[in-house]
Design a protein around this motif. Structure first.
Motif, mmCIF file in Angstrom:
data_model
loop_
_atom_site.group_PDB
_atom_site.id
_atom_site.type_symbol
_atom_site.label_atom_id
_atom_site.label_comp_id
_atom_site.label_asym_id
_atom_site.label_seq_id
_atom_site.Cartn_x
_atom_site.Cartn_y
_atom_site.Cartn_z
ATOM 1 N N LEU A 1 0.804 -1.218 0.000
ATOM 2 C CA LEU A 1 0.000 0.000 0.000
ATOM 3 C C LEU A 1 0.836 1.267 0.000
ATOM 4 C CD1 LEU A 1 -0.271 1.381 3.088
ATOM 5 C CD2 LEU A 1 -1.746 -0.579 3.426
ATOM 6 N N GLU A 2 0.217 2.252 -0.582
ATOM 7 C CA GLU A 2 0.747 3.612 -0.641
ATOM 8 C C GLU A 2 0.007 4.424 0.391
ATOM 9 O OE1 GLU A 2 -0.119 7.772 -2.419
ATOM 10 O OE2 GLU A 2 -1.349 6.282 -1.410
ATOM 11 N N THR A 3 0.695 5.426 0.971
ATOM 12 C CA THR A 3 -0.053 6.411 1.756
ATOM 13 C C THR A 3 0.542 7.796 1.549
ATOM 14 O OG1 THR A 3 -1.312 6.696 3.778
ATOM 15 C CG2 THR A 3 1.064 6.340 4.056
ATOM 16 N N LYS A 4 -0.212 8.801 1.956
ATOM 17 C CA LYS A 4 0.158 10.183 1.640
ATOM 18 C C LYS A 4 0.309 11.025 2.896
ATOM 19 C CE LYS A 4 -3.138 9.823 -2.146
ATOM 20 N NZ LYS A 4 -2.272 9.328 -3.198
ATOM 21 N N THR A 5 1.074 12.083 2.778
ATOM 22 C CA THR A 5 1.042 13.159 3.766
ATOM 23 C C THR A 5 -0.196 14.008 3.417
ATOM 24 O OG1 THR A 5 2.251 14.831 2.482
ATOM 25 C CG2 THR A 5 3.580 13.190 3.677
ATOM 26 N N GLY A 6 -0.327 15.168 4.032
ATOM 27 C CA GLY A 6 -1.417 16.042 3.623
ATOM 28 C C GLY A 6 -2.299 16.526 4.757
ATOM 29 N N TYR A 7 -2.005 16.035 5.992
ATOM 30 C CA TYR A 7 -2.712 16.584 7.142
ATOM 31 C C TYR A 7 -1.728 17.301 8.072
ATOM 32 C CZ TYR A 7 -6.663 13.716 5.630
ATOM 33 O OH TYR A 7 -7.685 13.153 4.904
ATOM 34 N N GLY A 8 -0.588 17.723 7.512
ATOM 35 C CA GLY A 8 0.382 18.511 8.273
ATOM 36 C C GLY A 8 0.313 19.962 7.817
ATOM 37 N N LEU A 9 0.539 20.146 6.514
ATOM 38 C CA LEU A 9 0.380 21.435 5.840
ATOM 39 C C LEU A 9 1.240 22.569 6.391
ATOM 40 C CD1 LEU A 9 -3.417 21.504 4.886
ATOM 41 C CD2 LEU A 9 -1.523 20.263 3.851
ATOM 42 N N ASP A 10 2.320 22.244 7.090
ATOM 43 C CA ASP A 10 3.415 23.198 7.272
ATOM 44 C C ASP A 10 4.691 22.358 7.199
ATOM 45 O OD1 ASP A 10 3.932 22.068 9.796
ATOM 46 O OD2 ASP A 10 2.831 23.632 10.869
ATOM 47 N N VAL A 11 5.810 23.011 7.135
ATOM 48 C CA VAL A 11 7.049 22.269 6.845
ATOM 49 C C VAL A 11 7.300 21.200 7.901
ATOM 50 C CG1 VAL A 11 9.551 22.456 6.609
ATOM 51 C CG2 VAL A 11 8.062 24.154 5.518
ATOM 52 N N GLU A 12 7.192 21.596 9.163
ATOM 53 C CA GLU A 12 7.500 20.656 10.252
ATOM 54 C C GLU A 12 6.549 19.454 10.235
ATOM 55 O OE1 GLU A 12 6.780 22.475 14.054
ATOM 56 O OE2 GLU A 12 6.711 20.508 15.043
ATOM 57 N N HIS A 13 5.260 19.713 10.089
ATOM 58 C CA HIS A 13 4.299 18.614 10.207
ATOM 59 C C HIS A 13 4.204 17.770 8.940
ATOM 60 C CE1 HIS A 13 3.085 21.154 13.657
ATOM 61 N NE2 HIS A 13 3.011 19.963 14.232
ATOM 62 N N GLU A 14 4.450 18.366 7.776
ATOM 63 C CA GLU A 14 4.493 17.537 6.563
ATOM 64 C C GLU A 14 5.715 16.614 6.609
ATOM 65 O OE1 GLU A 14 2.504 17.051 3.541
ATOM 66 O OE2 GLU A 14 1.152 17.688 5.125
ATOM 67 N N ARG A 15 6.843 17.154 7.092
ATOM 68 C CA ARG A 15 8.043 16.318 7.200
ATOM 69 C C ARG A 15 7.798 15.171 8.186
ATOM 70 N NH1 ARG A 15 13.775 16.267 6.559
ATOM 71 N NH2 ARG A 15 14.786 15.339 8.352
#
Ligand SMILES: N=CN[C@@H](CCC(=O)O)C(=O)O
Ligand SMILES: [Zn+2]
Length: 406
Positions: free
Chosen positions: A125-139
């Motif tokens: 399976l693949e998964t995505k980021t996208g619920y961080g939406l700032d540099v620190e939380h996307e990383r």
């Protein structure tokens, strides 16, 4: 260690040469498939499992999920069931909860969702980021995703955070944020839709991520007609996902993208890949959207994938079996087409449908010698039972890279 799985009533390999076999057997050796043939000719192995006439398929390949989140959106779902329509704005609720969660909790919850998927037959399976939406939380989301999923997609361009200018945020996604997540991701995605990113902003994100060496995919044509498909095909994206609202021109673009592809050629020499259209049946039901025209796409020669889109907003299920059942009963696909889209199609969308026997990057999504030993045994004699007996748990056993998981 080798394992023989024998007395398989129906072996639906999704491999062009092997097809669907009756009374078959498979030998697994370590993480790979070592032999496929008639049960009566099966070689000896260290251990043996008797399938007792049940069906075996490739494990599901879920090419679209959003598993790195915290929080709950039951109220939004209830409002939708009472007649509200889905809008991209709900993503912000998950962003707030995700930012507030600890690393430990985010990881634990994501692992739980993966385990839930595997218990129902998902093996890649693949998964995505996208619920961080700032540099620190996307990383942070990318880092956690890389520990729980087989492939990770950067979706910084999911929603413009409250209080930010859309162009300024797009610039951040294309530069500082992309640099921060780059070590953890191999794909990038953009939500090209009203309420999210416009075509110019989406194109900027895709160009920057392509230049950084990432493969591309697009959330497109979900909430209305738009430029998602056109952008995805123009950028040579591996997939465009949702595809609920397609014009004839969109279908033609997708179809043309596969004109250099020969599905009947030997694996690994099929030609130039196009853009997979990924349909998300559970999401369509949960948002009460018009179902994506899966059958029209297949009939037009487009390679399609079926994925769960597991996320807290539009599709809170990891059940690929549910998606396959829906694709058959409501989207008009045959069982074979739906199983193919949820296995081989997902692998195609993730660039993993072929792979040399020696290079460690084994093919997933179909069963052939040298492919990764990802198998799903059903509690039924044929895959038809997935649609014939909707809602009945069908997973009898799961092997993931040769290891028995269920
Ligand atoms: N459409 C955009 N993203 C997700 C939904 C995200 C959310 O609402 O939390 C999707 O694929 O449906
Ligand atoms: Zn999605």
């Amino acid at each position: 260690m080798s394992e023989l799985i024998t007395n398989i009533g129906e072996l639906m390999t999704q491999d062009h040469e092997q097809g669907t076999r009756r009374n078959a057997a498979v030998v697994l050796e370590g993480e790979r498939i070592a032999w496929i043939g008639d049960a009566v000719h099966a070689p000896a192995a260290d251990t043996a499992t008797d399938a007792q006439g049940r069906a075996v398929l490739p494990g599901w390949v879920d090419s679209h999920s959003h598993l790195i989140f915290a929080g709950d959106r039951t109220a939004e779902f209830e409002a939708r069931m009472a007649g509200e329509s889905y809008s991209a704005g709900g993503i912000a609720v998950s962003v707030n909860a995700t930012r507030a969660a600890s690393d430990y909790d985010l990881t634990r919850m994501a692992m739980g969702r993966v385990a839930e998927a595997v218990s129902q037959g998902t093996t890649y399976l693949e998964t995505k980021t996208g619920y961080g939406l700032d540099v620190e939380h996307e990383r942070r989301s990318a880092r956690i995703a890389s520990t729980v999923a087989d492939q990770v997609t950067f979706l910084g361009a999911h929603l413009v955070p409250a209080g930010m200018d859309a162009d300024a945020y797009t610039e951040l996604v294309c530069n500082g944020m992309l640099d921060a997540v780059r070590p953890y991701v191999s794909w990038a995605d953009v939500f090209c839709e009203r309420g999210a990113f416009n075509p110019e902003q989406s194109a900027a994100v895709l160009a920057a991520c392509r230049d950084a060496g990432l493969g591309l995919r697009v959330h497109g044509n979900q909430l209305g007609h738009g430029d998602g498909v056109k952008l995805a095909v123009t950028f040579g994206a591996a997939s465009v996902d949702h595809v609920n609202y397609l014009s004839d021109a969109d279908v033609a673009l997708l179809s043309d993208s596969w004109s250099g592809w020969d599905a009947a050629a030997p694996s690994g020499s099929r030609g130039v890949r196009g853009t997979v259209a990924t349909v998300l049946p559970a999401c369509d039901l949960s948002t009460r959207a018009p179902l994506a025209p899966a059958k029209q796409l297949v009939d037009a020669g487009v390679q399609i994938a079926i994925a769960s889109n597991c996320n807290p907003g539009t599709s809170y299920t990891s059940s690929m079996a549910f998606c396959v059942t829906t694709a058959v009963l409501q989207m008009g696909l045959s069982v074979h087409q739906a199983v193919r889209a949820a296995t081989y199609g997902g692998a195609l969308a993730l660039g993993r449908e072929s792979g040399a026997d020696e290079d460690g990057q084994r093919a997933v999504g179909s069963l052939a010698v040298g492919h990764r030993a990802d198998l799903h045994m059903l509690k039924a004699p044929s895959a038809t039972h997935l649609a014939y007996r909707p809602g009945i748990p069908m997973t009898a056993a799961v092997w993931r890279a040769g290891l028995r998981e269920v």
